[in-house]
Design an enzyme around this catalytic site. Structure first.
Site, PDB file in Angstrom:
ATOM      1  CG  ASP A  11      11.850  -8.166 119.145  1.00 38.12           C
ATOM      2  OD1 ASP A  11      11.472  -9.247 118.652  1.00 38.12           O
ATOM      3  OD2 ASP A  11      13.011  -7.751 119.075  1.00 38.12           O
ATOM      4  CG  ASP A  39       7.813  -3.392 118.353  1.00 39.09           C
ATOM      5  OD1 ASP A  39       8.519  -3.245 117.340  1.00 39.09           O
ATOM      6  OD2 ASP A  39       7.367  -4.486 118.725  1.00 39.09           O
ATOM      7  CB  SER A  88       9.113  -4.264 107.557  1.00 37.13           C
ATOM      8  OG  SER A  88       9.045  -2.858 107.615  1.00 37.13           O
ATOM      9  CG  LEU A  89       4.236  -7.259 107.285  1.00 38.74           C
ATOM     10  CD1 LEU A  89       3.695  -8.568 107.829  1.00 38.74           C
ATOM     11  CD2 LEU A  89       3.463  -6.826 106.051  1.00 38.74           C
ATOM     12  CE  LYS A 117       6.229  -9.908 112.617  1.00 50.03           C
ATOM     13  NZ  LYS A 117       7.583 -10.264 113.059  1.00 50.03           N
ATOM     14  CE  LYS A 140       5.964  -8.580 117.027  1.00 51.42           C
ATOM     15  NZ  LYS A 140       6.771  -7.357 116.950  1.00 51.42           N
ATOM     16  CB  CYS A 191      19.564 -26.289 153.053  1.00 53.56           C
ATOM     17  SG  CYS A 191      19.199 -26.561 154.801  1.00 53.56           S
TER      18      CYS A 191
END
Length: 678
Positions: A36, A40, A85-86, A118, A318, A430
């Site tokens: 995202d 942005d 949308s914001l 959110k 955000k 191992c």
């Protein structure tokens, strides 16, 4: 000047094309290829260029609409009120600027806001007519969405009928469909059991579930819903004074509303809420990627109005990106305290989740193969809270021609002992347990533990000091310790050191079963150690026996037998054992109860099986046990080394790969016959 404008125009057009491509991947295909934060950045850059050159703004720019076009497979529903949308804020300065703009328009020194989490889900609109749920749609492009009414009806959190005392002509409820963290984990576990593709995160799982053309599939997925506002309405009871009262009203109509919704005042209240929710984030039952602030007074919202694609009265704050793009410079291998080898990606430094990340875990070779991670790849790195960063996925379209496939090493990168992988594990290990520096502290602690050599007083802090000061490197070094070396350690007086030395001396007289257990052989616990001592009676016999003979001992299967053989085959371990015996450790030996173990071998010994689909006659674990009892191995991946693929009901992609590789296929009846004949 014309040349400069033309160059900017081309840059804008390139950004628009790339953003639209990612819109399609994210909204239409539910398969985003970049984080995202990267999206942005592209969007913000386009906004900046269009603000500087407004003459280049066109009606088809992504900045002039809200999302992506609806899928053609669904019918369409037009939103009576656009689902905007914001705008996003990423730093405190963005919120300060937002608050300042609001106060300037409203001519107020302090503004009351409603703050809420959110959600990281899918925005939907629910239309109620006379109190009955009539239709539901996705956001779509903000004006026209996809008709997903039948799928929404399967979500128990969404009321089909409003309370009897409330049936307005029209009420459109806006909210978010998501999948709770616990339900996401349960779904992926079920996908694994069914040999089906797992989902990358709860949002992808929710989106994929919500947009099924067959609503019966949606009904099998546990989806949640939280309301956050209203759209079109004809409802005299709906409060029109404050947004917080609207939320209370929706809650009274039995719509789920986030408990974390809160009314705050001014800039200080906004940032305090942001920090509070951020600290709670990992403990919330659902994923969030920030918080949302809305001016609380509805009249003030109307006064502030809208820009082309977002309200001026609200903003999304955000959290720092939990995903980012970077490049894999190399893949190294770390050896843990138990000998597990973990591949780690060495990364081009990238800022993600609030810190600079240079390393990320790749978990194991199966995960590397599944994600197809190669050295040189551009990858998505994910970091959630305090969780160790991991490589989430690869951007295949950015793969370099010279990208290198990674292979697990055949020898330990720390001590150079052989590396093995047991059939029941995803990790490589191992085999130099007594010698490997990476396993040193764990090996010594286990060796000295009460049920092993029982060296009283030799605890974790003391062992850490001895190893860190290079006084002890292997368990054999414990029997070479002197008083001065111990007495010089922190919090270790002469009397305490004497007590430790006496306990070490006392431990020299032990039993064979205790000594076997103290060696820390993988998969050999106390009970198995006792059985080995009982049936063999001698350490030399145990060190010389092969895996087929070992399996004649009750409760010793192929995995345990192979662990024992691998351990004693390692030269480093043999040397430490020889030093331990030379130090004076002794026990009583005997002939054993089965001195002439036969070397009967099974025709299935060493054969590699892969299971796919559901077996009606037995569970998958039972099938694995039967294969192991006959000396076979069970793998989770089909490869050229696979001997048989057992095909049950509804087989997955492993069946297709087996066909491609021309590997022998067994249906359930053939598989049962093979087991019975051997």
């Amino acid at each position: 000047m014309c040349a400069e404008i033309e160059q900017i125009k081309q840059q804008i057009q390139s950004l628009r094309i790339e953003i639209e491509r990612h819109n399609h991947q994210y909204y239409a295909l539910d398969d985003p290829v970049i984080p995202d934060m990267e999206y942005d950045k592209l969007f913000i850059r386009l906004q900046q260029l269009e603000q500087e050159y407004p003459q280049l703004i066109t009606i088809d720019s992504p900045t002039q609409r809200i999302g992506a076009s609806p899928l053609k497979q669904f019918s369409q529903i037009a939103h009576g009120v656009a689902m905007l949308s914001l705008n996003n804020a990423f730093v405190d300065e963005d919120i300060q600027a937002f608050d300042r703009r609001v106060r300037e328009v409203l001519l107020s020194n302090s503004v009351e806001y409603m703050a809420e989490p959110k959600f990281d889900g899918i925005a939907v609109s629910l239309r109620y007519e006379k109190g009955i749920f009539k239709a539901g749609a996705t956001r779509g492009d903000g004006y026209i969405g996809e008709d997903i009414t039948l799928n929404l009806r399967t979500i128990h959190a969404i009321p089909l009928i409003l309370p009897h005392d409330h049936s307005p002509p029209l009420l459109e409820v806006r909210g978010e469909v998501l999948m709770l963290k616990a339900d996401f984990l349960a779904l992926n576990e079920r996908q694994v059991r069914m040999d089906e593709k797992t989902f990358a995160n709860p949002r992808n799982a929710a989106a994929g579930s919500l947009r099924q053309l067959d609503s019966t599939i949606t009904a099998t997925r546990r989806l949640a819903f939280f309301a956050y506002g209203v759209g079109e309405f004809d409802d005299p009871s709906l409060p029109r004074d404050k947004q917080s009262h609207v939320m209370d009203y929706l809650a009274s109509l039995h719509f789920p509303v986030a408990k974390e919704v809160k009314t705050v005042s001014g800039m200080e209240g906004l940032l305090s809420y942001y920090q509070s929710i951020g600290s709670q984030r990992k403990n919330l039952p659902y994923d969030i990627d920030g918080v949302v602030y809305k001016v609380n007074a509805v009249l003030d919202q109307e006064k502030l109005g809208y820009v082309s694609r977002a309200p001026r009265f609200a903003i999304a704050h955000k959290f720092p990106a939990q995903e980012a793009l970077t490049q894999v410079i190399d893949i190294a291998v770390q050896v843990g305290r138990t000998g597990a080898l973990t591949p780690v990606a060495r990364l081009q430094p990238v800022f993600v989740g609030g810190v600079t990340v240079t390393n990320a875990t790749l978990h194991n070779i199966d995960e590397i193969t599944r994600k197809d991670v190669r050295i040189g790849d551009t990858v998505v790195v994910r970091r959630a809270g305090d969780v160790i960063p991991e490589v989430a996925s690869v951007i295949i379209e950015k793969r370099l021609q010279q990208a290198q496939v990674f292979h697990m090493p055949s020898h330990c990168p720390v001590c150079h002992s052989h590396v093995v992988r047991y059939a029941d594990e995803a990790v490589f290990r191992c085999t130099g347990g007594l010698f490997c520096p990476a396993q040193r502290k764990q090996a010594i602690l286990h060796f000295a533990s009460r049920r092993a050599m029982d060296i009283e007083g030799l605890g974790e802090k003391l062992v850490e000091q001895m190893v860190d000061h290079a006084i002890v490197r292997t368990p054999a070094d414990l029997y070479k310790l002197g008083l001065s070396a111990l007495a010089n350690l922190q919090r270790m007086a002469q009397k305490s050191a004497n007590n430790i030395l006496q306990a070490i001396e006392k431990s020299k007289r032990t039993t064979l079963s205790r000594f076997i257990y103290a060696l820390g052989i993988r998969n050999v616990g106390e009970t198995t150690a006792k059985d080995l001592a009982k049936y063999l009676g001698s350490l030399d016999r145990l060190m010389a026996i092969n895996d087929v003979q070992l399996q004649q001992i009750p409760d010793v299967g192929p995995i345990v037998a192979q662990s024992i053989v691998n351990f004693f085959a390692e030269q480093h371990n043999q040397e430490v054992i020889e030093q331990l015996r030379a130090s004076g450790i002794h026990w009583e030996e005997h002939e054993g109860q089965s001195s002439q173990l036969d070397a009967i071998t099974s025709p299935l010994s060493g054969k590699v099986f892969v299971l796919t689909g559901t077996l009606s006659g037995m569970g998958r674990e039972q099938a694995k046990e039967k294969i192991a009892m006959l000396g076979g191995k069970v793998s989770s991946q089909v490869s050229k080394k696979t001997d048989y693929v057992v095909v049950g009901i509804d087989p997955g992609s492993k069946y297709d790969k087996a066909v491609d590789l021309a590997i022998a296929l067994l249906n359930e009846d053939e598989f049962m016959a093979l087991l019975q004949n051997h």
